[in-house]
Write a protein that holds these residues in place. Structure first.
Motif, PDB file in Angstrom:
ATOM      1  N   ARG A 148      12.176  45.783  62.991  1.00 55.04           N
ATOM      2  CA  ARG A 148      13.481  45.121  63.001  1.00 55.04           C
ATOM      3  C   ARG A 148      14.447  45.829  62.060  1.00 55.04           C
ATOM      4  NH1 ARG A 148      12.623  38.542  62.916  1.00 55.04           N
ATOM      5  NH2 ARG A 148      11.179  38.389  64.685  1.00 55.04           N
TER       6      ARG A 148
ATOM      7  N   THR B  90      19.338  42.668  61.997  1.00 60.42           N
ATOM      8  CA  THR B  90      18.595  41.583  62.637  1.00 60.42           C
ATOM      9  C   THR B  90      18.059  40.599  61.607  1.00 60.42           C
ATOM     10  OG1 THR B  90      17.925  43.064  64.427  1.00 60.42           O
ATOM     11  CG2 THR B  90      16.679  41.029  64.174  1.00 60.42           C
TER      12      THR B  90
ATOM     13  N   VAL C  42      20.989  29.653  54.920  1.00 58.79           N
ATOM     14  CA  VAL C  42      19.887  30.375  55.554  1.00 58.79           C
ATOM     15  C   VAL C  42      19.479  29.667  56.843  1.00 58.79           C
ATOM     16  CG1 VAL C  42      17.497  31.138  55.311  1.00 58.79           C
ATOM     17  CG2 VAL C  42      19.050  31.256  53.353  1.00 58.79           C
ATOM     18  N   ARG C  43      19.537  30.378  57.944  1.00 58.10           N
ATOM     19  CA  ARG C  43      19.167  29.807  59.242  1.00 58.10           C
ATOM     20  C   ARG C  43      17.667  29.924  59.491  1.00 58.10           C
ATOM     21  NH1 ARG C  43      22.570  32.122  64.075  1.00 58.10           N
ATOM     22  NH2 ARG C  43      24.142  31.022  62.851  1.00 58.10           N
ATOM     23  N   ASP C  44      17.068  31.033  59.040  1.00 59.03           N
ATOM     24  CA  ASP C  44      15.652  31.306  59.284  1.00 59.03           C
ATOM     25  C   ASP C  44      15.013  31.720  57.958  1.00 59.03           C
ATOM     26  OD1 ASP C  44      13.155  32.369  59.938  1.00 59.03           O
ATOM     27  OD2 ASP C  44      13.857  33.266  61.810  1.00 59.03           O
ATOM     28  N   GLU C  45      14.286  30.801  57.320  1.00 57.39           N
ATOM     29  CA  GLU C  45      13.720  31.079  56.000  1.00 57.39           C
ATOM     30  C   GLU C  45      12.682  32.194  56.047  1.00 57.39           C
ATOM     31  OE1 GLU C  45      11.218  28.776  52.505  1.00 57.39           O
ATOM     32  OE2 GLU C  45      12.795  27.684  53.574  1.00 57.39           O
ATOM     33  N   ALA C  46      11.881  32.251  57.105  1.00 55.49           N
ATOM     34  CA  ALA C  46      10.871  33.306  57.220  1.00 55.49           C
ATOM     35  C   ALA C  46      11.531  34.681  57.273  1.00 55.49           C
ATOM     36  CB  ALA C  46      10.012  33.079  58.459  1.00 55.49           C
ATOM     37  N   ALA C  47      12.631  34.782  58.001  1.00 60.64           N
ATOM     38  CA  ALA C  47      13.359  36.052  58.078  1.00 60.64           C
ATOM     39  C   ALA C  47      13.967  36.399  56.727  1.00 60.64           C
ATOM     40  CB  ALA C  47      14.448  35.971  59.139  1.00 60.64           C
TER      41      ALA C  47
END
Length: 334
Positions: A328, A332, A70-75
């Motif tokens: 989004r 994305t 996971v690069r962006d946990e919020a996403a």
């Protein structure tokens, strides 16, 4: 091993002198307010031992190391919440995870909520017929002449399961990119029908609440959602052929095995989209499910609360009152 209540009159070698009553001061090392009343006492070889569970809020949330995935946990959190509630998940463009987990994380619907016991090949409805509405008179499913005596005469007993309605029985043909409803062919359902007309199938096990399910070591009633997620299905290391594609430094892609722990909810989530008792027409694969969702606007059929704790920044309703969906795309968010 025997179990007993812990009282001041209980006699135990742990209380001090042999045969002496246990003093109140001896309880201090066993009881931790405010949950002292929940203490479970186990007497083993004359020694009293108390296990007092702590408040769940004090327990760290068991999160796997997702740094390599996971690069962006919020996403990722937004993606998960959107998928959970999105009506477009179902092959019919209506059914979603939230359909069965809406009320306190569980299902409080009354209409068409009975399975006759299909897990052991039962097809006869005893509690209520397909599409019927449950009432208090349908309960309990195991009725005794004397409710305070488990050995009293059994007046009624059914192997039916009160569960959750899902999708109708149809054969999967293909997804239609850009459309929520898939190309499926109606299959006559010999069990879930009224007058020969298919009604929504009812899952063979009761739907538990998903609240705090993150603390469950394994998931599903039978525990098949493995604590180790293999990236492909529910079975963890029991599927030695499970592989995911990994992009290499030179841009090439190779299949690799993964073992993400603890992640039984991921194992569960990989199984549900292909289930014809939950979301899918018979034969839909996880790949086809993904292909459809990537072509759709998240929550396009639904109004998202502009104060939602996770999705508010992405909700179209924040910009245009009454607008549905997110700003989004699933592409994305992924």
């Amino acid at each position: 091993m025997r179990t007993a209540r812990l009282t001041l009159k209980h006699r135990s070698a742990a209380a001090g002198a042999k045969g002496a009553p246990m003093r109140s001061s001896s309880l201090k090392r066993f009881a931790r307010p405010p949950l002292a009343s929940l203490a479970v006492v186990v007497l083993l070889r004359g020694t009293a031992v108390a296990e007092v569970p702590g408040a769940l809020g004090t327990v760290p949330v068991p999160k796997p190391n997702l740094a390599g995935f996971v690069r962006d946990e919020a996403a990722a959190v937004a993606l998960g919440k959107a998928l959970f509630w999105d009506m477009q998940l179902g092959s019919d463009g209506i059914q979603t995870c939230g359909s069965c987990h809406f009320h306190g994380g569980a299902d409080n619907r009354l209409k068409n909520q009975v399975n006759p016991g299909t897990l052991h090949a039962a097809t006869t409805f005893e509690v209520a017929k397909p599409n019927a509405t449950l009432t208090a008179a349908n309960f309990p499913l195991h009725k005794l002449a004397n409710v305070e005596d488990r050995l009293s005469k059994v007046l009624f007993d059914a192997d039916d399961v009160v569960s959750s309605q899902s999708v109708t029985l149809r054969k999967f043909n293909d997804v239609i990119p850009g459309q929520a409803e898939e190309n499926c062919t109606v299959t006559p359902d010999p069990i879930f029908n009224v007058g020969g007309v298919n009604v929504r199938r009812v899952q063979p096990r009761n739907t538990p609440t998903m609240i705090n399910a993150i603390f469950t070591f394994r998931n599903f009633w039978d525990g098949r959602a493995n604590a180790i997620f293999n990236g492909v299905d529910a079975f963890g290391p029991r599927n030695p052929n499970a592989r995911v594609l990994q992009v290499q430094a030179d841009g090439s892609v190779v299949p690799v095995s993964v073992a993400i722990f603890p992640a039984s909810l991921a194992s569960l989530a990989a199984a549900v989209p292909a289930s014809n008792f939950a979301l899918a027409c018979t034969g839909r694969t996880l790949n086809k499910f993904g292909k459809k969702m990537l072509s759709l606007t998240p929550l396009a059929k639904q109004w998202v609360d502009p104060t939602d704790s996770v999705l508010a920044p992405l909700a179209k309703s924040c910009r245009t009152p009454g607008a549905r969906g997110l700003t989004r795309s699933y592409v994305t968010l992924v």
